[in-house]
Enzyme design. Structure first.
Site, mmCIF file in Angstrom:
data_model
loop_
_atom_site.group_PDB
_atom_site.id
_atom_site.type_symbol
_atom_site.label_atom_id
_atom_site.label_comp_id
_atom_site.label_asym_id
_atom_site.label_seq_id
_atom_site.Cartn_x
_atom_site.Cartn_y
_atom_site.Cartn_z
ATOM 1 N N GLU A 118 -33.009 -12.213 -45.261
ATOM 2 C CA GLU A 118 -32.405 -13.336 -45.987
ATOM 3 C C GLU A 118 -33.306 -13.794 -47.131
ATOM 4 O O GLU A 118 -34.522 -13.645 -47.041
ATOM 5 C CB GLU A 118 -32.236 -14.536 -45.029
ATOM 6 N N LYS A 120 -35.537 -16.380 -48.929
ATOM 7 C CA LYS A 120 -36.248 -17.574 -48.464
ATOM 8 C C LYS A 120 -36.050 -18.650 -49.520
ATOM 9 O O LYS A 120 -36.617 -18.565 -50.613
ATOM 10 C CB LYS A 120 -37.736 -17.281 -48.264
ATOM 11 N N ASP A 122 -36.281 -22.034 -51.534
ATOM 12 C CA ASP A 122 -37.406 -22.926 -51.777
ATOM 13 C C ASP A 122 -36.899 -24.355 -51.887
ATOM 14 O O ASP A 122 -36.687 -24.874 -52.980
ATOM 15 C CB ASP A 122 -38.098 -22.499 -53.080
ATOM 16 N N TYR A 234 -29.228 -21.531 -42.057
ATOM 17 C CA TYR A 234 -29.828 -20.252 -41.684
ATOM 18 C C TYR A 234 -30.115 -20.105 -40.196
ATOM 19 O O TYR A 234 -30.677 -19.099 -39.773
ATOM 20 C CB TYR A 234 -31.088 -19.977 -42.488
ATOM 21 N N LYS A 322 -43.505 -13.489 -48.956
ATOM 22 C CA LYS A 322 -43.452 -14.329 -50.162
ATOM 23 C C LYS A 322 -43.578 -13.474 -51.417
ATOM 24 O O LYS A 322 -44.287 -12.475 -51.426
ATOM 25 C CB LYS A 322 -44.615 -15.333 -50.136
ATOM 26 N N CYS A 416 -42.502 -31.991 -91.705
ATOM 27 C CA CYS A 416 -42.027 -30.737 -91.148
ATOM 28 C C CYS A 416 -42.992 -29.611 -91.530
ATOM 29 O O CYS A 416 -43.332 -29.456 -92.704
ATOM 30 C CB CYS A 416 -40.626 -30.446 -91.681
ATOM 31 N N CYS A 419 -40.884 -27.221 -94.227
ATOM 32 C CA CYS A 419 -40.477 -27.649 -95.581
ATOM 33 C C CYS A 419 -41.256 -28.847 -96.082
ATOM 34 O O CYS A 419 -41.141 -29.215 -97.254
ATOM 35 C CB CYS A 419 -38.979 -27.929 -95.619
ATOM 36 N N CYS A 434 -36.498 -32.721 -88.171
ATOM 37 C CA CYS A 434 -36.479 -32.564 -89.618
ATOM 38 C C CYS A 434 -35.009 -32.605 -90.032
ATOM 39 O O CYS A 434 -34.191 -31.868 -89.496
ATOM 40 C CB CYS A 434 -37.100 -31.208 -89.983
ATOM 41 N N CYS A 439 -34.067 -26.841 -95.047
ATOM 42 C CA CYS A 439 -35.367 -26.455 -94.484
ATOM 43 C C CYS A 439 -35.319 -24.971 -94.086
ATOM 44 O O CYS A 439 -34.457 -24.557 -93.310
ATOM 45 C CB CYS A 439 -35.668 -27.322 -93.265
HETATM 46 S S1 IVH Z 1 -35.931 -19.469 -40.558
HETATM 47 C C1 IVH Z 1 -37.964 -20.018 -36.783
HETATM 48 N N1 IVH Z 1 -34.697 -18.720 -42.759
HETATM 49 O O1 IVH Z 1 -39.005 -21.645 -44.631
HETATM 50 C C2 IVH Z 1 -37.555 -19.712 -38.138
HETATM 51 N N2 IVH Z 1 -36.363 -20.405 -42.909
HETATM 52 O O2 IVH Z 1 -41.811 -21.426 -43.318
HETATM 53 C C3 IVH Z 1 -37.533 -20.893 -38.969
HETATM 54 N N3 IVH Z 1 -36.702 -21.298 -45.168
HETATM 55 O O3 IVH Z 1 -39.155 -24.479 -42.599
HETATM 56 C C4 IVH Z 1 -37.035 -20.772 -40.286
HETATM 57 N N4 IVH Z 1 -35.189 -20.046 -46.171
HETATM 58 O O4 IVH Z 1 -37.498 -24.519 -44.520
HETATM 59 C C5 IVH Z 1 -35.629 -19.538 -42.222
HETATM 60 N N5 IVH Z 1 -33.544 -18.002 -44.628
HETATM 61 C C6 IVH Z 1 -34.445 -18.784 -44.090
HETATM 62 C C7 IVH Z 1 -35.176 -19.722 -44.854
HETATM 63 C C8 IVH Z 1 -36.140 -20.507 -44.224
HETATM 64 C C9 IVH Z 1 -36.099 -21.003 -46.335
HETATM 65 C C10 IVH Z 1 -37.794 -22.273 -44.990
HETATM 66 C C11 IVH Z 1 -37.533 -23.269 -43.895
HETATM 67 C C12 IVH Z 1 -38.698 -23.220 -42.972
HETATM 68 C C13 IVH Z 1 -39.719 -22.501 -43.783
HETATM 69 C C14 IVH Z 1 -40.559 -21.683 -42.815
#
Ligand code: IVH
Length: 459
Positions: A118, A120, A122, A234, A322, A416, A419, A434, A439
């Site tokens: 999946e 991740k 942010d 998730y 990451k 500017c 010009c 400007c 210009c």
């Molecule tokens: S699973 C036990 N899936 O990442 C598993 N976390 O460092 C728990 N996060 O606190 C999380 N996308 O806020 C999971 N597809 C995803 C995620 C995800 C973002 C964040 C989540 C969690 C942190 C874990």
């Protein structure tokens, strides 16, 4: 307060609520709307007006809660019935291969294990608790054991179902269901939000994640309601009656109950597929409307998850990979001023060339004079620079400790740079312009815009 309420009013309110919940589901979970936005807004307005006229008919499940309720003084704390864990990090392909080896060793098998991979996201982790299909509590992760109760705020998020509906006869709604997800703000939503903050003279958010966190922690949910928050689910905490043996199947079940799931999830793949998916995600990263900072993989079999268990901090069946850092420090050699198509003057920092996530960067925008001033950016400063996909690199902050006193303060020119005509400052827009129609810099930028992809697309 009236003693007697016309049964037609009661019926109409009930009908509007049901319909709004249903359209919300079709729009946000299924991506398959039946009515236009304006029709939705019209129904919502009608409901809000009716509820205002008949406060005795108010309900904690009404879709009108999307606009927020009266502010609270402080947040209550909530205990998570199942601890909200963190994830261990992997930093390279070989870390991922090691993880897979450990999993197989633990299971005592040479056979391939299937993972669901999946994005991740942010943002900010939240947990939502449903009892008999009604959203009763929403909370932040906090320290994993207890978080803050932010139910009214979460109810304002349109992608959150307030009432679960059965869209498949055989799908029973669990008596108690805890779902977990990530609240995010898209980059576009973040840009517009900051534009709005700037125009109202309020402090800007540093990034979409901070904006999402700040918006969720508003004591006044009416403020939260105006923030462009979204959510992707998730996983689950306690999920009585959702007896499913695979993580992916569980996500599908959540989707059927009205929860929005990230459309880029790759289900049930082997470890080499996981590595391919990671490179694909890295490439697609900036095509997604919201920030992601890596990939998460989870063993798909819940049985395997149970067998592997967890440490005090994180599950042994999941890991986060990451993306490489896209921020680096470098030095500002000079600051020049660019004149845009509409005559707006933008300060641009010339940097000592630095490689950020595989790309050489030697310039960064300072946006405008106020931004440069707010961050106190001076020529000669050492700064933290961030690159986000195809957008122009920007300076996140000055590293104060690297100053030696020789840095020079930057001031916007009064004329500017192209010009020489006097520039005018627009206080409302925090811009300097400007206004000379002939210009040369402006004309050049206009021609470039005319030929660009977004306009006439001339090769
Ligand atoms: S699973 C036990 N899936 O990442 C598993 N976390 O460092 C728990 N996060 O606190 C999380 N996308 O806020 C999971 N597809 C995803 C995620 C995800 C973002 C964040 C989540 C969690 C942190 C874990």
């Amino acid at each position: 307060m009236s003693e007697f309420i016309d049964p037609n009013i009661i019926k109409r309110i009930k009908n509007l609520r049901e319909e709004l919940h249903r359209h919300n589901y079709l729009y946000y979970a299924m991506d398959d709307p039946e009515i236009s936005d304006s029709e939705y807004d019209r129904m919502m307005r009608e409901l809000i007006e009716l509820e205002a006229g008949y406060p005795e008919l108010s309900s904690p499940d009404s879709p009108s809660l999307r606009v927020g309720v009266s502010p609270v003084k402080k947040f209550q704390t909530v205990r998570h019935s199942v601890k909200m864990l963190s994830l261990d990090n992997a930093f390279s392909n070989s870390d991922i291969l090691d993880f897979d080896k450990r999993v197989r060793k633990e299971l005592g098998t040479d056979e391939q294990v299937l993972y669901t991979a999946e994005p991740k996201m942010d943002g900010v982790a939240v947990e939502l608790v449903y009892e008999d299909g009604r959203l009763v509590t929403a909370s932040t992760r906090g320290d994993g054991e207890t978080g803050e109760e932010i139910t009214p705020n979460v109810k304002t998020i349109r992608t959150v179902p307030i009432i679960l509906q059965r869209y498949k006869e055989e799908r029973r709604i669990p008596a108690r269901l805890e779902v977990r997800g990530e609240v995010v703000i898209s980059r576009e939503g973040f840009r517009r939000l900051n534009e709005d903050m700037l125009s109202r003279g309020l402090p800007l958010f540093a990034n979409p994640r901070n904006a999402a966190a700040g918006s969720l922690r508003q004591l006044d949910s009416k403020v939260t309601a105006r923030r462009p928050l979204e959510i992707f689910f998730y996983g689950t905490g306690e999920s009585e009656g959702l007896d499913i043996e695979s993580h992916w199947d569980r996500l599908c079940a959540l989707k059927e109950l009205g929860f929005r799931i990230n459309p880029h999830i790759k289900p049930k793949i082997k470890i080499d597929g996981v590595l391919e998916y990671y490179s694909e995600l890295e490439r697609k990263r900036y095509e997604l409307p919201y920030d992601i900072d890596g990939m998460v993989i989870k063993t798909d079999s819940i049985g395997i998850q149970v067998r592997l268990g967890q440490t005090a901090r994180s599950p042994r069946w999941a890991v986060a990979y990451k993306f490489k850092a896209v921020q680096e420090t470098t030095k500002i050699l000079d600051i020049s001023v660019q004149v845009g198509r509409t005559g707006t003057l933008t300060p641009v920092a010339h940097l000592e060339t630095v490689n950020i996530g595989g790309v050489n960067v030697n310039r960064a925008t300072l946006h405008n004079e106020d931004e440069a001033r707010r961050k106190d950016i001076r020529i000669g400063d050492t700064v933290l620079v961030q690159r986000a996909g195809d957008v122009i690199p920007e300076i996140i902050k000055v590293i104060d400790s690297a100053r030696n006193g020789s840095e020079k303060v930057f001031n916007m020119p009064e004329n500017c740079p192209s010009c020489g005509s006097r520039v005018i400052r627009d206080e409302k827009e925090a811009s300097v312009r400007c206004y000379n129609e002939s210009c040369p810099a402006k004309i050049k930028a206009q021609i470039e815009h005319f030929a660009s992809k977004r306009a006439f697309d001339i090769d």
